[in-house]
Design a protein around this motif. Structure first.
Motif, short mmCIF file in Angstrom:
data_model
loop_
_atom_site.label_atom_id
_atom_site.label_comp_id
_atom_site.label_asym_id
_atom_site.label_seq_id
_atom_site.Cartn_x
_atom_site.Cartn_y
_atom_site.Cartn_z
N LEU A 58 -3.14 -8.97 -0.31
CA LEU A 58 -2.64 -8.27 -1.49
C LEU A 58 -2.92 -9.17 -2.68
O LEU A 58 -2.47 -10.32 -2.73
N ARG B 151 -5.93 -9.12 5.82
CA ARG B 151 -5.66 -8.24 4.67
C ARG B 151 -4.93 -9.02 3.59
O ARG B 151 -3.92 -9.70 3.87
N GLY C 190 -1.59 -9.09 6.25
CA GLY C 190 -2.02 -8.50 7.51
C GLY C 190 -3.06 -9.37 8.18
O GLY C 190 -3.82 -10.07 7.51
N GLY C 191 -3.04 -9.38 9.51
CA GLY C 191 -3.98 -10.20 10.25
C GLY C 191 -3.27 -11.17 11.16
O GLY C 191 -2.12 -10.93 11.57
N THR D 120 -5.54 -4.27 -2.58
CA THR D 120 -5.67 -4.99 -1.31
C THR D 120 -7.15 -5.10 -0.96
O THR D 120 -7.95 -4.22 -1.29
N VAL D 121 -7.51 -6.21 -0.33
CA VAL D 121 -8.88 -6.42 0.14
C VAL D 121 -8.81 -6.93 1.58
O VAL D 121 -7.79 -7.50 2.00
N GLU D 122 -9.88 -6.73 2.32
CA GLU D 122 -9.92 -7.17 3.70
C GLU D 122 -11.14 -8.06 3.90
O GLU D 122 -12.26 -7.70 3.53
N PRO E 110 -9.97 -9.43 11.11
CA PRO E 110 -9.65 -9.03 9.73
C PRO E 110 -8.36 -9.65 9.21
O PRO E 110 -7.37 -9.76 9.92
N ALA F 25 0.85 -1.19 0.00
CA ALA F 25 0.00 0.00 0.00
C ALA F 25 0.88 1.23 0.00
O ALA F 25 2.04 1.19 0.43
N ARG G 138 -17.31 -11.19 6.83
CA ARG G 138 -16.90 -9.81 6.99
C ARG G 138 -16.83 -9.41 8.46
O ARG G 138 -16.48 -8.28 8.77
#
Length: 406
Positions: free
Chosen positions: A218, A216, A154-155, A201-203, A214, A25, A210
């Motif tokens: 790429l 994350r 991430g997470g 990127t999506v979470e 979370p 990011a 949802r």
């Protein structure tokens, strides 16, 4: 990572361990977009770039650390007011980097060197699966196959570095290392970005919803090269072909006159087609990345061609000619039923106002307009302007990797 797929694929085929740092990011005036990568092999050879030079030294060291330990690393780099020479982006931006080790011995690659006795971690199914998935992603990118790879950046720590590869037919290779619902949701999100040809990127939740913790991702995509079709086999077209190839397009030259549409005149073109331009266009399955450049300079060619081109969902339609020619062309197109909305899509006279005269200068002005149209640029000088240097608007099908264009 896929932007340097050619060399990384060669390294995996040679069994060479490496670590790859990828931009996850950015914010502010960061020079590289998500997906840009720098890789370092076990011998210290480096390829690629994540910052245009600002933090390459520090990222190089992170790659060597990840290669030694086998651990995926996350790092943020930004500007330091206290020390202009400190590790950071002096342009004022911030970039997040993920560093992933790819060690062929983790996946049992036959030609890979033995795993190091010290300084490494125990080979796990997670590491082997990640290496196999990334190796498959690199192979797909090099072959020109449409594919997208998702990595956890991430997470929960247990999932960091997990990867899966999604192809257009919906097939999935690899796993993120969580429950099946996580892989299913990730594959769905990845497929959506693949369909759009975008890297982003999506979470999602660690449980696949949802609402969970979370995670994350790429997602990097590789799609076949964008197309540029140049109609009109004139000297200006030869220069535009070279510019299009430089930008990474798959370039076709089309002209109805066989004496002009020859390989000798257009040695850099990927394809040379002898056919009436409008008839050839009707046979093509074009997407929202395609640039159509009409240099025919003849109403009997360009009017029927533009009648069809301006009704296609392509990225760019430009036509060469004087302002008088442009007005005459618009009148003819209105007479055959094109609407003002359709005519507003036409870039004519083609190119930006650079004062161009030579074929090469004209090709540069056309290429500049295509880039501005694609990225959302204004075309005005940056000196004294208050517009962003790096625009964030993605192309409808953005270039990621060697199999496609930016």
């Amino acid at each position: 990572m896929l932007d340097i797929a050619d060399e990384l694929h060669r390294w995996t085929r040679q069994g060479r361990p490496f670590a790859v740092a990828t931009v996850v990011a950015t914010s502010g005036s960061a020079p590289r977009r998500p997906g840009a990568a720098l890789a370092v092999d076990r011998d210290g050879t480096a390829i690629g770039s994540v910052s245009g030079g600002c933090v390459e030294g520090a990222v190089y060291e992170l790659c060597q650390e990840a290669l030694r330990t086998g651990e995926t690393l996350l790092e943020r780099f930004g500007y330091s007011d206290e020390d202009a020479f400190a590790v950071g982006l002096t342009c004022g931006g911030v970039i997040d980097i993920v560093v992933t080790p790819v060690r062929p011995y983790d996946a049992g690659v036959p030609d890979a060197p033995d795993a190091p006795e010290d300084g490494g971690t125990t080979r796990t199914a997670h590491a082997a699966g990640r290496t196999a998935t990334l190796t498959a992603a690199l192979a797909a990118a090099v072959s020109g196959e449409a594919a997208a790879v998702a990595r956890v950046v991430g997470g929960p720590a247990r999932l960091l570095g997990g990867a899966l590869l999604v192809r257009p037919d919906g097939s999935v290779t690899g796993t993120l290392g969580g429950p099946p619902d996580l892989d299913r949701t990730a594959a769905h999100e990845t497929r959506a970005l693949l369909d759009a040809g975008r890297t982003d990127t999506v979470e999602i939740g660690a449980d696949g919803s949802r609402c969970g913790e979370p995670v994350r991702l790429l997602v990097e995509t590789s799609v076949p090269a964008s197309r540029m079709i140049v109609f009109g086999a004139i000297d200006f077209a030869a220069a535009l072909v070279r510019a299009g190839k430089f930008l990474g397009y798959h370039v076709t030259v089309c002209d109805a006159r066989p004496v002009f549409a020859t390989r000798a005149r257009f040695p850099d073109a990927d394809e040379i087609v002898v056919d009436w331009p409008h008839r050839y266009l009707e046979t093509q399955d074009l997407d929202a990345r395609t640039a159509l450049c009409v240099l025919t300079h003849d109403a009997k060619f360009d009017v029927p061609l533009l009648e069809r081109a301006l009704r296609l969902p392509v990225a760019y339609v430009g036509a060469m000619g004087s302002r008088r020619t442009h007005l005459d062309r618009l009148a003819r197109l209105r007479d055959i039923g094109l609407t003002e909305l359709e005519l507003n899509r036409l870039r004519s006279p083609i190119g930006l106002d650079l004062g161009a005269r030579t074929p090469e200068e004209t090709a540069l002005s056309i290429a500049a307009e295509i880039i501005a149209n694609r990225r959302g640029g204004t075309g005005v000088p940056l000196t004294g302007a208050h517009t962003p240097i790096h625009h964030d608007r993605p192309a409808p099908l953005d270039r990621i990797g060697p199999a496609s264009v930016a």
